[in-house]
Motif scaffolding. Sequence first.
Motif, PDB file in Angstrom:
ATOM      1  N   ARG A  17       8.182-101.286  36.079  1.00  0.00           N
ATOM      2  CA  ARG A  17       8.144-101.023  34.770  1.00  0.00           C
ATOM      3  C   ARG A  17       6.475-100.947  34.518  1.00  0.00           C
ATOM      4  NH1 ARG A  17      11.820-105.485  35.177  1.00  0.00           N
ATOM      5  NH2 ARG A  17      13.788-104.689  34.148  1.00  0.00           N
ATOM      6  N   THR A  18       5.869-100.578  33.628  1.00  0.00           N
ATOM      7  CA  THR A  18       4.213-100.409  33.570  1.00  0.00           C
ATOM      8  C   THR A  18       3.842-101.228  32.404  1.00  0.00           C
ATOM      9  OG1 THR A  18       5.071 -98.569  31.950  1.00  0.00           O
ATOM     10  CG2 THR A  18       4.309 -97.935  34.118  1.00  0.00           C
ATOM     11  N   ILE A  19       4.428-102.707  32.415  1.00  0.00           N
ATOM     12  CA  ILE A  19       3.763-103.584  31.397  1.00  0.00           C
ATOM     13  C   ILE A  19       2.956-104.549  31.735  1.00  0.00           C
ATOM     14  CG2 ILE A  19       5.742-103.375  29.816  1.00  0.00           C
ATOM     15  CD1 ILE A  19       7.170-105.697  31.061  1.00  0.00           C
ATOM     16  N   ASP A  20       2.852-104.625  33.186  1.00  0.00           N
ATOM     17  CA  ASP A  20       2.011-105.637  33.812  1.00  0.00           C
ATOM     18  C   ASP A  20       0.455-105.235  33.959  1.00  0.00           C
ATOM     19  OD1 ASP A  20       0.977-107.735  35.003  1.00  0.00           O
ATOM     20  OD2 ASP A  20       1.904-107.679  36.924  1.00  0.00           O
ATOM     21  N   LEU A  21      -0.148-105.150  32.918  1.00  0.00           N
ATOM     22  CA  LEU A  21      -1.308-104.270  33.100  1.00  0.00           C
ATOM     23  C   LEU A  21      -2.469-105.415  33.247  1.00  0.00           C
ATOM     24  CD1 LEU A  21      -1.031-101.727  29.913  1.00  0.00           C
ATOM     25  CD2 LEU A  21      -0.354-101.596  32.596  1.00  0.00           C
ATOM     26  N   PHE A  22      -3.537-104.842  33.752  1.00  0.00           N
ATOM     27  CA  PHE A  22      -5.050-105.734  33.627  1.00  0.00           C
ATOM     28  C   PHE A  22      -5.878-104.961  33.722  1.00  0.00           C
ATOM     29  CE2 PHE A  22      -6.358-104.700  38.194  1.00  0.00           C
ATOM     30  CZ  PHE A  22      -5.097-104.541  38.673  1.00  0.00           C
ATOM     31  N   LYS A  23      -7.204-105.223  33.080  1.00  0.00           N
ATOM     32  CA  LYS A  23      -8.329-104.533  32.762  1.00  0.00           C
ATOM     33  C   LYS A  23      -9.474-104.827  33.601  1.00  0.00           C
ATOM     34  CE  LYS A  23     -10.490-103.232  28.427  1.00  0.00           C
ATOM     35  NZ  LYS A  23     -10.691-103.423  26.835  1.00  0.00           N
ATOM     36  N   VAL A  24     -10.024-103.582  34.069  1.00  0.00           N
ATOM     37  CA  VAL A  24     -11.332-103.404  34.998  1.00  0.00           C
ATOM     38  C   VAL A  24     -12.188-102.387  34.158  1.00  0.00           C
ATOM     39  CG1 VAL A  24     -12.134-103.289  37.060  1.00  0.00           C
ATOM     40  CG2 VAL A  24     -10.029-103.869  37.001  1.00  0.00           C
ATOM     41  N   PRO A  25     -13.106-103.066  33.458  1.00  0.00           N
ATOM     42  CA  PRO A  25     -13.924-101.853  32.744  1.00  0.00           C
ATOM     43  C   PRO A  25     -14.700-100.998  33.793  1.00  0.00           C
ATOM     44  CG  PRO A  25     -14.497-104.167  32.007  1.00  0.00           C
ATOM     45  CD  PRO A  25     -13.752-104.168  33.179  1.00  0.00           C
ATOM     46  N   ARG A  26     -14.808 -99.747  33.419  1.00  0.00           N
ATOM     47  CA  ARG A  26     -15.469 -98.666  34.204  1.00  0.00           C
ATOM     48  C   ARG A  26     -16.994 -98.596  33.851  1.00  0.00           C
ATOM     49  NH1 ARG A  26     -13.619 -92.375  34.901  1.00  0.00           N
ATOM     50  NH2 ARG A  26     -15.489 -91.821  35.943  1.00  0.00           N
ATOM     51  N   MET A  27     -17.843 -98.370  34.895  1.00  0.00           N
ATOM     52  CA  MET A  27     -19.284 -98.467  34.510  1.00  0.00           C
ATOM     53  C   MET A  27     -19.839 -97.072  34.666  1.00  0.00           C
ATOM     54  SD  MET A  27     -20.819-101.854  35.927  1.00  0.00           S
ATOM     55  CE  MET A  27     -19.595-102.019  37.137  1.00  0.00           C
ATOM     56  N   SER A  28     -20.877 -96.671  33.730  1.00  0.00           N
ATOM     57  CA  SER A  28     -21.662 -95.363  34.322  1.00  0.00           C
ATOM     58  C   SER A  28     -22.932 -95.903  35.339  1.00  0.00           C
ATOM     59  CB  SER A  28     -22.602 -94.885  32.961  1.00  0.00           C
ATOM     60  OG  SER A  28     -23.266 -95.755  32.684  1.00  0.00           O
ATOM     61  N   TYR A  29     -23.254 -94.853  35.686  1.00  0.00           N
ATOM     62  CA  TYR A  29     -24.480 -95.410  36.932  1.00  0.00           C
ATOM     63  C   TYR A  29     -25.566 -96.208  36.260  1.00  0.00           C
ATOM     64  CZ  TYR A  29     -27.853 -94.912  40.767  1.00  0.00           C
ATOM     65  OH  TYR A  29     -28.970 -94.972  41.425  1.00  0.00           O
ATOM     66  N   LYS A  30     -25.868 -95.721  35.142  1.00  0.00           N
ATOM     67  CA  LYS A  30     -26.844 -96.821  34.151  1.00  0.00           C
ATOM     68  C   LYS A  30     -26.431 -98.034  34.156  1.00  0.00           C
ATOM     69  CE  LYS A  30     -29.738 -96.689  30.270  1.00  0.00           C
ATOM     70  NZ  LYS A  30     -29.758 -98.131  30.138  1.00  0.00           N
TER      71      LYS A  30
END
Length: 213
Positions: free
Chosen positions: A194-207
């Motif tokens: 299933r695809t319901i066990d989600l977690f978030k890792v914010p993606r950053m720009s170089y700046k």
Amino acid sequence: MTEFDLDKLSPSKRYNLLISLVVPRPIAFVTSIDTQGIVNAAPFSFFNLMGNDPPIVALGVGKDETRRNGLKDTGYNIQQTGEFVINIVNEKIVNEVNTTSVDFPSDIDETEIAGLTKIPSTKIRPPRIAESVANLECRHVNTIEIRNTRIILGEIIYIHLKDEFIEFNENDFRILVELIRPIGRAHGRDFYTRTIDLFKVPRMSYKEWIDRR
Ligand SMILES: Cc1cc2nc3c(=O)[nH]c(=O)nc-3n(C[C@H](O)[C@H](O)[C@H](O)COP(=O)(O)O)c2cc1C
């Protein structure tokens, strides 16, 4: 470390190793037709979106030396007619989709055996599956053959998405992925995920990365 030299592994051991490590894989439930108009349906997890401009999907459809042109029906149909639909799969239709993976003879329409409903597509001839949350109409653009591996590339030209899975606000929309709940293929022959066990890792720009240090 256990080491594997892939040239020296038997095809079945190689397959087991690869499908255990490259997981989860999305599932394309593909509908296509042959030149006589016979509908075919089958799932494929050697599948992914390869780009969005233009929107290209890739399908790894295996060979079958017992069939027309040595290809599984899906591969043969796309070779002959150049069109196919990718129907998105969630848990509600997993048993029906799994049934269509049986190696039925080429003149059998698997959607009828599985009790699925065919409805017309908009821009192409193969029908789409009414029970799917979304249907991606595709035109074949290229097939790459590397020894026994055939990679079918298709361009998505039209999408149907059921209204209950989209929310409109001002000039934009949000896809309600938490309701779609697509499933994928996991390790081993019989496993889905299933695809319901989600977690978030914010993606950053170089700046942003520099600023954080
Ligand atoms: C979840 C799932 C994923 C599959 N993925 C693939 C795949 O990526 N490539 C492949 O050749 N067969 C795959 N298969 C097996 C095909 O669905 C099966 O060979 C089917 O009979 C092919 O049908 P066709 O000859 O009507 O095209 C998968 C089966 C299942 C259940």
